[in-house]
Motif scaffolding. Structure first.
Motif, PDB file in Angstrom:
ATOM      1  N   GLU A 178       0.767  -1.281  -0.006  1.00  0.00           N
ATOM      2  CA  GLU A 178       0.161   0.155  -0.070  1.00  0.00           C
ATOM      3  C   GLU A 178       0.879   1.167   0.009  1.00  0.00           C
ATOM      4  N   ASN A 179       2.132   1.146  -0.323  1.00  0.00           N
ATOM      5  CA  ASN A 179       2.839   2.318  -0.195  1.00  0.00           C
ATOM      6  C   ASN A 179       2.528   3.406  -0.915  1.00  0.00           C
ATOM      7  N   PHE A 180       2.121   3.417  -1.982  1.00  0.00           N
ATOM      8  CA  PHE A 180       1.746   4.439  -3.043  1.00  0.00           C
ATOM      9  C   PHE A 180       0.412   5.232  -2.362  1.00  0.00           C
ATOM     10  N   LEU A 181      -0.479   4.660  -1.829  1.00  0.00           N
ATOM     11  CA  LEU A 181      -1.469   4.952  -1.359  1.00  0.00           C
ATOM     12  C   LEU A 181      -1.336   5.801  -0.050  1.00  0.00           C
ATOM     13  N   HIS A 182      -0.237   5.741   0.548  1.00  0.00           N
ATOM     14  CA  HIS A 182      -0.075   6.431   1.863  1.00  0.00           C
ATOM     15  C   HIS A 182       1.141   7.250   1.768  1.00  0.00           C
ATOM     16  N   GLU A 183       1.333   7.928   0.520  1.00  0.00           N
ATOM     17  CA  GLU A 183       2.466   9.071   0.263  1.00  0.00           C
ATOM     18  C   GLU A 183       3.871   8.338   0.772  1.00  0.00           C
ATOM     19  N   ARG A 184       3.944   7.220   0.074  1.00  0.00           N
ATOM     20  CA  ARG A 184       5.267   6.556   0.324  1.00  0.00           C
ATOM     21  C   ARG A 184       5.799   5.735  -1.252  1.00  0.00           C
ATOM     22  N   PRO A 185       5.896   6.703  -1.942  1.00  0.00           N
ATOM     23  CA  PRO A 185       6.047   6.375  -3.639  1.00  0.00           C
ATOM     24  C   PRO A 185       7.397   5.906  -3.654  1.00  0.00           C
ATOM     25  N   ASP A 186       7.893   4.779  -3.045  1.00  0.00           N
ATOM     26  CA  ASP A 186       9.140   4.201  -2.942  1.00  0.00           C
ATOM     27  C   ASP A 186       8.948   2.885  -3.613  1.00  0.00           C
ATOM     28  N   LEU A 187       9.381   2.861  -5.150  1.00  0.00           N
ATOM     29  CA  LEU A 187       9.073   1.663  -5.941  1.00  0.00           C
ATOM     30  C   LEU A 187      10.038   0.732  -5.429  1.00  0.00           C
ATOM     31  N   GLY A 188      11.074   1.007  -5.143  1.00  0.00           N
ATOM     32  CA  GLY A 188      12.015  -0.035  -4.706  1.00  0.00           C
ATOM     33  C   GLY A 188      11.613  -1.013  -3.523  1.00  0.00           C
ATOM     34  N   ASP A 189      11.174  -0.126  -2.481  1.00  0.00           N
ATOM     35  CA  ASP A 189      10.515  -0.876  -1.406  1.00  0.00           C
ATOM     36  C   ASP A 189       9.246  -1.595  -1.735  1.00  0.00           C
ATOM     37  N   THR A 190       8.565  -1.009  -2.446  1.00  0.00           N
ATOM     38  CA  THR A 190       7.300  -1.586  -3.014  1.00  0.00           C
ATOM     39  C   THR A 190       7.557  -2.879  -3.735  1.00  0.00           C
ATOM     40  N   ILE A 191       8.603  -3.105  -4.697  1.00  0.00           N
ATOM     41  CA  ILE A 191       8.713  -4.374  -5.180  1.00  0.00           C
ATOM     42  C   ILE A 191       9.489  -5.282  -4.162  1.00  0.00           C
ATOM     43  N   GLU A 192      10.433  -4.849  -3.203  1.00  0.00           N
ATOM     44  CA  GLU A 192      11.012  -5.888  -2.374  1.00  0.00           C
ATOM     45  C   GLU A 192       9.436  -6.373  -1.396  1.00  0.00           C
ATOM     46  N   ARG A 193       8.845  -5.597  -1.263  1.00  0.00           N
ATOM     47  CA  ARG A 193       7.780  -6.234  -0.457  1.00  0.00           C
ATOM     48  C   ARG A 193       7.017  -7.276  -1.086  1.00  0.00           C
ATOM     49  N   LEU A 194       6.719  -6.772  -2.398  1.00  0.00           N
ATOM     50  CA  LEU A 194       6.088  -7.727  -3.106  1.00  0.00           C
ATOM     51  C   LEU A 194       6.988  -9.148  -3.335  1.00  0.00           C
ATOM     52  N   GLN A 195       8.047  -9.003  -3.531  1.00  0.00           N
ATOM     53  CA  GLN A 195       9.058 -10.273  -3.438  1.00  0.00           C
ATOM     54  C   GLN A 195       8.953 -11.093  -2.379  1.00  0.00           C
ATOM     55  N   ARG A 196       8.885 -10.461  -1.419  1.00  0.00           N
ATOM     56  CA  ARG A 196       8.650 -11.033   0.055  1.00  0.00           C
ATOM     57  C   ARG A 196       7.357 -11.798   0.156  1.00  0.00           C
ATOM     58  N   TYR A 197       6.228 -11.107  -0.466  1.00  0.00           N
ATOM     59  CA  TYR A 197       5.032 -11.725  -0.236  1.00  0.00           C
ATOM     60  C   TYR A 197       4.850 -12.771  -1.258  1.00  0.00           C
ATOM     61  N   GLN A 198       5.445 -12.731  -2.436  1.00  0.00           N
ATOM     62  CA  GLN A 198       5.594 -13.935  -3.316  1.00  0.00           C
ATOM     63  C   GLN A 198       6.329 -15.092  -2.708  1.00  0.00           C
ATOM     64  N   GLN A 199       7.296 -14.942  -1.854  1.00  0.00           N
ATOM     65  CA  GLN A 199       8.109 -15.987  -1.268  1.00  0.00           C
ATOM     66  C   GLN A 199       7.176 -16.634  -0.065  1.00  0.00           C
ATOM     67  N   ALA A 200       6.314 -15.618   0.385  1.00  0.00           N
ATOM     68  CA  ALA A 200       5.329 -16.062   1.472  1.00  0.00           C
ATOM     69  C   ALA A 200       4.221 -16.963   1.082  1.00  0.00           C
ATOM     70  N   GLY A 201       3.984 -16.969  -0.252  1.00  0.00           N
ATOM     71  CA  GLY A 201       2.994 -17.779  -0.894  1.00  0.00           C
ATOM     72  C   GLY A 201       1.862 -17.388  -1.566  1.00  0.00           C
ATOM     73  N   ALA A 202       1.923 -15.975  -1.793  1.00  0.00           N
ATOM     74  CA  ALA A 202       0.768 -15.000  -2.260  1.00  0.00           C
ATOM     75  C   ALA A 202       0.455 -15.626  -3.610  1.00  0.00           C
ATOM     76  N   HIS A 203      -0.736 -15.569  -4.149  1.00  0.00           N
ATOM     77  CA  HIS A 203      -1.035 -15.935  -5.374  1.00  0.00           C
ATOM     78  C   HIS A 203      -0.793 -14.984  -6.480  1.00  0.00           C
ATOM     79  N   VAL A 204      -1.479 -13.808  -6.084  1.00  0.00           N
ATOM     80  CA  VAL A 204      -1.490 -12.506  -6.778  1.00  0.00           C
ATOM     81  C   VAL A 204      -0.734 -11.256  -5.955  1.00  0.00           C
TER      82      VAL A 204
END
Length: 264
Positions: free
Chosen positions: A146-172
């Motif tokens: 949710e970074n970009f919806l909360h005035e944290r437009p940090d693409l690098g952190d956003t991608i790293e988070r999504l990679q973590r969520y992928q590793q955690a088993g998220a389907h989408v």
């Protein structure tokens, strides 16, 4: 239903996922050629006269159950932050979501607290892992950054988070607010799960999102507030002009509603 829903997520052939806000809108959208539906937290909250993030878990699940009952299409639910900070609480919410017949659900990494809006990455990933474990293959779990919806437009952190969520088993994976073409290319190239894009005004049209490899496009509360926008325009016309031009839009809405509700 979950495997059917997941199969609809095809990079380059985006699933158009509209977000009804009540049973009537769900019934209408289900007759218009869409292949799945998703609830909207902000749109549903508006039906209760409340702002987003003010609905309880029980209210959200009862609403999801009503939408599920209105259609044979797969339905995913916006479960905000899982209505809990801790992974066990998120898991309890997901297990309850399974029981209402949903095909999917989303879990955000937003806390709902203005002074501390986003969970720390490790905890956020643990929350996703708990959701996936609780789903046990019965729900498609969408993990949201949710970074970009909360005035944290940090693409690098956003991608790293999504990679973590992928590793955690998220389907989408989903980062609402990321819509710039270059940013989307970077995000899509960094993960290997289907990616959802929120259809904001500045987002590329669906054919361009398809070329980028997006697998799903949702509208959030936009349809609900478009409907409310129509209400405001009609009310102003009646009050300020004393005319009835709103019947042009009302007539089409009435026609489609009549067909949808008769079919239901």
């Amino acid at each position: 239903m979950a495997p059917t829903f997941l199969e609809l997520h095809r990079p380059g052939e985006p699933l158009l996922l509209p977000n009804p806000w009540d049973v009537g809108s769900a019934t209408m959208l289900a007759t218009m050629g869409f292949r799945a539906l998703a609830t909207t937290s902000s749109g549903f909250a508006a039906t209760l006269g409340r702002p987003d993030m003010s609905v309880t878990r029980d209210e959200a699940l009862a609403h999801a159950a009503a939408v599920v009952s209105a259609t044979d299409l797969p339905v995913s639910a916006d479960l905000e932050n899982g209505f809990a900070d801790d992974p066990d609480g998120v898991a309890a919410t997901v297990r309850a979501a399974v029981e209402v017949g949903l095909a999917g659900c989303s879990v955000e990494d937003a806390t709902g607290r203005p002074n501390d809006p986003i969970y720390e990455p490790a905890l956020a990933a643990e929350r996703v892992a708990a959701a996936v474990e609780a789903a046990a293959g019965r729900l498609v779990v969408t993990a949201r950054s949710e970074n970009f919806l909360h005035e944290r437009p940090d693409l690098g952190d956003t991608i790293e988070r999504l990679q973590r969520y992928q590793q955690a088993g998220a389907h989408v994976l989903y980062a609402p607010g990321v819509v710039e073409r270059g940013q989307l290319r970077s995000l899509l190239g960094a993960v290997d799960r289907p990616v959802n894009v929120l259809a904001l005004p500045q987002a590329p049209p669906v054919p361009e999102l398809a070329e980028l490899g997006v697998a799903r496009v949702s509208v959030g509360g936009a349809f609900a507030f478009a409907a409310y926008g129509g209400l405001v325009a009609a009310a102003r016309e009646l009050r300020e002009q004393g005319t009835y031009g709103f019947w042009a839009a009302a007539g089409e809405g009435r026609r489609v509603a009549g067909q949808a509700f008769a079919d239901g």
